[in-house]
Design a protein around this motif. Structure first.
Motif, PDB file in Angstrom:
ATOM      1  N   HIS A  21       0.900  -1.275  -0.084  1.00 28.49           N
ATOM      2  CA  HIS A  21       0.122  -0.023  -0.083  1.00 28.49           C
ATOM      3  C   HIS A  21       0.811   1.361   0.053  1.00 28.49           C
ATOM      4  O   HIS A  21       1.585   1.570   1.019  1.00 28.49           O
ATOM      5  N   ASP A  22       0.799   1.914  -0.995  1.00 29.46           N
ATOM      6  CA  ASP A  22       1.854   3.348  -1.314  1.00 29.46           C
ATOM      7  C   ASP A  22       1.005   4.391  -0.725  1.00 29.46           C
ATOM      8  O   ASP A  22      -0.137   4.967  -1.512  1.00 29.46           O
ATOM      9  N   ARG A  23       1.144   4.665   0.491  1.00 31.87           N
ATOM     10  CA  ARG A  23       0.554   6.035   0.873  1.00 31.87           C
ATOM     11  C   ARG A  23       1.242   7.127   0.657  1.00 31.87           C
ATOM     12  O   ARG A  23       2.222   7.810   1.060  1.00 31.87           O
ATOM     13  N   THR A  24       0.637   7.633  -0.617  1.00 32.29           N
ATOM     14  CA  THR A  24       1.758   8.907  -1.417  1.00 32.29           C
ATOM     15  C   THR A  24       1.548  10.301  -0.756  1.00 32.29           C
ATOM     16  O   THR A  24       2.321  11.039  -0.920  1.00 32.29           O
ATOM     17  N   VAL A  25       0.291  10.382  -0.018  1.00 31.18           N
ATOM     18  CA  VAL A  25       0.040  11.853   0.143  1.00 31.18           C
ATOM     19  C   VAL A  25      -0.093  11.942   1.809  1.00 31.18           C
ATOM     20  O   VAL A  25      -0.804  11.165   2.393  1.00 31.18           O
ATOM     21  N   ASN A  26       0.496  12.841   2.431  1.00 35.49           N
ATOM     22  CA  ASN A  26       0.560  13.174   4.025  1.00 35.49           C
ATOM     23  C   ASN A  26      -0.246  14.542   3.628  1.00 35.49           C
ATOM     24  O   ASN A  26       0.089  15.453   3.499  1.00 35.49           O
ATOM     25  N   ILE A  27      -1.713  14.462   4.393  1.00 35.42           N
ATOM     26  CA  ILE A  27      -2.443  15.656   4.233  1.00 35.42           C
ATOM     27  C   ILE A  27      -2.181  16.653   5.315  1.00 35.42           C
ATOM     28  O   ILE A  27      -2.478  17.811   5.355  1.00 35.42           O
ATOM     29  N   SER A  28      -1.368  16.336   6.321  1.00 36.84           N
ATOM     30  CA  SER A  28      -1.242  17.224   7.474  1.00 36.84           C
ATOM     31  C   SER A  28      -0.375  18.624   6.708  1.00 36.84           C
ATOM     32  O   SER A  28      -0.717  19.701   7.349  1.00 36.84           O
ATOM     33  N   PRO A  29       0.465  18.527   5.902  1.00 37.48           N
ATOM     34  CA  PRO A  29       1.129  19.910   5.595  1.00 37.48           C
ATOM     35  C   PRO A  29       0.190  20.682   4.588  1.00 37.48           C
ATOM     36  O   PRO A  29       0.190  21.855   4.850  1.00 37.48           O
ATOM     37  N   MET A  30      -0.810  19.739   4.240  1.00 41.86           N
ATOM     38  CA  MET A  30      -1.953  20.990   3.449  1.00 41.86           C
ATOM     39  C   MET A  30      -2.848  21.528   4.485  1.00 41.86           C
ATOM     40  O   MET A  30      -3.312  22.514   4.058  1.00 41.86           O
ATOM     41  N   LEU A  31      -2.941  21.037   5.739  1.00 45.64           N
ATOM     42  CA  LEU A  31      -3.826  21.760   6.618  1.00 45.64           C
ATOM     43  C   LEU A  31      -3.102  22.448   7.787  1.00 45.64           C
ATOM     44  O   LEU A  31      -3.844  23.314   8.472  1.00 45.64           O
ATOM     45  N   SER A  32      -2.054  22.293   7.835  1.00 46.10           N
ATOM     46  CA  SER A  32      -1.211  22.986   8.863  1.00 46.10           C
ATOM     47  C   SER A  32      -1.552  24.509   8.714  1.00 46.10           C
ATOM     48  O   SER A  32      -1.248  25.075   7.704  1.00 46.10           O
ATOM     49  N   GLY A  33      -1.804  24.972  10.149  1.00 44.25           N
ATOM     50  CA  GLY A  33      -2.070  26.388  10.091  1.00 44.25           C
ATOM     51  C   GLY A  33      -3.136  27.103   9.663  1.00 44.25           C
ATOM     52  O   GLY A  33      -3.431  28.339   9.775  1.00 44.25           O
ATOM     53  N   ARG A  34      -3.860  26.231   9.331  1.00 50.28           N
ATOM     54  CA  ARG A  34      -5.475  26.406   8.775  1.00 50.28           C
ATOM     55  C   ARG A  34      -6.344  26.600   9.982  1.00 50.28           C
ATOM     56  O   ARG A  34      -6.233  25.843  10.942  1.00 50.28           O
ATOM     57  N   SER A  35      -7.503  27.493   9.862  1.00 47.04           N
ATOM     58  CA  SER A  35      -8.457  27.588  10.987  1.00 47.04           C
ATOM     59  C   SER A  35      -9.343  26.100  10.931  1.00 47.04           C
ATOM     60  O   SER A  35      -9.185  25.650   9.891  1.00 47.04           O
ATOM     61  N   PRO A  36      -9.806  25.502  11.986  1.00 43.53           N
ATOM     62  CA  PRO A  36     -10.701  24.793  11.816  1.00 43.53           C
ATOM     63  C   PRO A  36     -12.003  24.883  10.679  1.00 43.53           C
ATOM     64  O   PRO A  36     -11.995  23.739   9.972  1.00 43.53           O
ATOM     65  N   ALA A  37     -12.285  26.015  10.489  1.00 44.70           N
ATOM     66  CA  ALA A  37     -13.383  26.184   9.262  1.00 44.70           C
ATOM     67  C   ALA A  37     -12.537  25.864   7.967  1.00 44.70           C
ATOM     68  O   ALA A  37     -13.109  25.445   6.885  1.00 44.70           O
ATOM     69  N   GLU A  38     -11.515  26.271   7.769  1.00 43.49           N
ATOM     70  CA  GLU A  38     -10.879  26.378   6.648  1.00 43.49           C
ATOM     71  C   GLU A  38     -10.095  24.888   6.444  1.00 43.49           C
ATOM     72  O   GLU A  38     -10.157  24.346   5.273  1.00 43.49           O
ATOM     73  N   ALA A  39      -9.934  24.259   7.641  1.00 47.86           N
ATOM     74  CA  ALA A  39      -9.659  22.737   7.399  1.00 47.86           C
ATOM     75  C   ALA A  39     -10.880  21.847   7.030  1.00 47.86           C
ATOM     76  O   ALA A  39     -10.623  21.018   5.872  1.00 47.86           O
ATOM     77  N   ILE A  40     -11.917  22.108   7.575  1.00 47.28           N
ATOM     78  CA  ILE A  40     -13.214  21.414   6.735  1.00 47.28           C
ATOM     79  C   ILE A  40     -13.316  21.724   5.419  1.00 47.28           C
ATOM     80  O   ILE A  40     -13.610  20.947   4.486  1.00 47.28           O
ATOM     81  N   VAL A 318      -6.900  15.269  15.093  1.00 45.36           N
ATOM     82  CA  VAL A 318      -6.297  16.477  14.697  1.00 45.36           C
ATOM     83  C   VAL A 318      -5.572  17.113  16.281  1.00 45.36           C
ATOM     84  O   VAL A 318      -6.345  16.873  17.094  1.00 45.36           O
ATOM     85  N   GLY A 319      -4.530  18.034  16.124  1.00 46.92           N
ATOM     86  CA  GLY A 319      -4.240  18.609  16.966  1.00 46.92           C
ATOM     87  C   GLY A 319      -4.293  20.167  16.906  1.00 46.92           C
ATOM     88  O   GLY A 319      -3.941  20.629  15.694  1.00 46.92           O
ATOM     89  N   LEU A 320      -4.560  21.156  17.773  1.00 51.33           N
ATOM     90  CA  LEU A 320      -4.590  22.607  17.329  1.00 51.33           C
ATOM     91  C   LEU A 320      -3.718  23.123  18.249  1.00 51.33           C
ATOM     92  O   LEU A 320      -3.415  22.792  19.220  1.00 51.33           O
ATOM     93  N   ARG A 321      -3.104  24.322  17.936  1.00 54.78           N
ATOM     94  CA  ARG A 321      -2.203  24.971  18.481  1.00 54.78           C
ATOM     95  C   ARG A 321      -2.743  26.609  18.081  1.00 54.78           C
ATOM     96  O   ARG A 321      -2.597  27.145  17.135  1.00 54.78           O
ATOM     97  N   ASP A 326      -2.391  22.212  14.005  1.00 52.98           N
ATOM     98  CA  ASP A 326      -0.813  22.006  14.141  1.00 52.98           C
ATOM     99  C   ASP A 326      -0.453  20.565  13.746  1.00 52.98           C
ATOM    100  O   ASP A 326       0.546  20.440  13.141  1.00 52.98           O
ATOM    101  N   ALA A 327      -1.537  19.658  13.942  1.00 50.58           N
ATOM    102  CA  ALA A 327      -1.171  18.138  13.125  1.00 50.58           C
ATOM    103  C   ALA A 327      -2.350  17.648  12.707  1.00 50.58           C
ATOM    104  O   ALA A 327      -3.450  17.758  13.423  1.00 50.58           O
ATOM    105  N   TYR A 328      -2.441  16.819  11.924  1.00 55.30           N
ATOM    106  CA  TYR A 328      -3.664  16.246  11.379  1.00 55.30           C
ATOM    107  C   TYR A 328      -3.300  14.850  10.613  1.00 55.30           C
ATOM    108  O   TYR A 328      -2.316  14.610   9.985  1.00 55.30           O
TER     109      TYR A 328
END
Length: 381
Positions: A21-40, A318-321, A326-328
């Motif tokens: 199973h080639d897990r090619t994408v880590n979504i955490s960098p795409m969401l890092s720094g976003r607000s909860p609404a932006e992440a959704i 998800v972790g928020l800071r 901060d991490a997803y």
């Protein structure tokens, strides 16, 4: 973009197989720094498969982290939307893909109305609002929602089962399903008939003792086990990496239990049992009598959301800071089921000794029975 990567199945000559199973994408960098609404918003836009389930798990995880709890009516309404998505995805896979396993043509025209059921039930329950916005509240139109569920049940009865759902749910054992195959000519009935004619009903049986994840109806708050394993997924239990499929979800349903098997026939019947049960379960949720069947958990500031998706349990953590992501992490059913020690590998290991052509055909059936949505390739070494 294949956010869940791709599965490769390599069949050795005569014996042995490997699942990668080639897990090619880590979504955490795409969401890092976003607000909860932006992440959704980001999650709902990047996922093409099970987009509602992904958004559902995301809002549960984010709300858990933020200390926001939806009221029961909203929790049930969100599950109704995700359940209708599960119904749609499985209907389309059965109508479009099952016929090719027995040389037939796709039957999409007969189930085309199913495409509209998810937006219709979203509108009936939430109007123009996003069901998966932080703190969303539903404004249900019960009559409109019930009409969509009734139409979905009628489509299933006509296009998938060829008989009323309660009649199909009462069938037991291979004798009951042989009778169904003889009477009905839907793609689903012909699929089971084809497996029976080739003596493949019990093929790829990895044993009913295979470990399944405790699903959301379980009293075990197993997300704590996830946290206790340093959030390493998949984690191994006593008998290997757990399974989370429609088979493990519907194992106790009468039609599935009566087969006393975990082979291909039982796994495809479990897919059908999911569809046969969903309309009644959705009506209970609409009337406030059913259980939402979702889970949320917090651990050391991390929120965990778990939903029943079309292919098995889906987890978001998800972790928020300072109020921003901060991490997803997203843990899909593919992560469990196509791990090198997972259920797909255990099923494929039972095929050793068959000729190459049969092993390849059976391998395709194994993948479809476990996860019909995953991008995959089967090849002989």
């Amino acid at each position: 973009m294949m956010l869940e990567g791709k599965v490769e199945i390599i069949l050795g000559k005569g014996r042995g197989s490997a699942v990668r199973h080639d897990r090619t994408v880590n979504i955490s960098p795409m969401l890092s720094g976003r607000s909860p609404a932006e992440a959704i918003t980001c999650i709902s836009s990047v996922y093409g498969v099970c987009a509602n389930a992904q958004s559902h798990a995301a809002v549960l995880a984010l709300e858990a982290t933020m200390g926001v709890a939806p009221d029961r009516q909203t929790a049930c309404a969100r599950v109704l939307v995700t359940s209708m998505e599960t119904l749609r995805e499985n209907v389309l896979r059965i109508a479009l893909e099952w016929p090719r396993f027995f040389g037939g043509e796709p039957e999409g025209a007969s189930v085309r109305p199913v495409i509209g059921y998810v937006p219709r039930i979203r509108h009936a329950l939430f109007g123009s609002r996003n069901p998966f916005a932080i703190g969303a509240g539903c404004v249900p139109d019960r009559v409109a929602a019930l009409a969509v569920i009734d139409e979905a049940e009628a489509l299933l009865a006509d296009g998938i089962f060829g008989e009323p759902l309660e009649v199909w749910r009462a069938r037991r054992g291979m004798a009951g399903f042989a009778d169904w195959c003889a009477l009905r000519r839907t793609a689903a009935a012909r699929m089971i008939a084809n497996l029976s004619e080739r003596n493949w009903i019990h093929m790829a049986d990895a044993g009913r003792d295979a470990v399944g994840l405790p699903h959301t109806g379980s009293a075990v708050a197993w997300p704590r086990l996830l946290a206790g394993n340093s959030r390493r997924v998949p984690f191994a239990l006593q008998d290997g990496v757990p399974e989370t499929t429609l088979f493990s979800r519907r194992l106790a349903e009468g039609p599935v239990e009566s087969l006393n098997s975990s082979g291909l026939g039982a796994r495809f019947i479990a897919r059908l049992a999911e569809l046969a049960c969903l309309p009644a379960e959705m009506r209970l949720l609409l009337d406030g009598q059913g259980e939402p069947g979702t889970m949320t958990e917090t651990d050391d500031g991390t929120g965990i959301g778990v939903v029943e998706a079309a292919r098995g349990l889906l987890i978001h953590t998800v972790g928020l800071r300072d109020g921003r992501v901060d991490a997803y992490r997203i843990v899909s059913p593919t992560d469990w089921n196509f791990d090198s020690r997972g259920i797909a590998a255990r099923c494929l290991a039972t095929l050793d000794g068959h000729d190459e052509a049969d092993r390849i055909s059976l391998a395709h059936l194994v993948v479809n029975a476990i996860d019909p949505c995953v991008a995959y390739q089967v090849r002989a070494a």
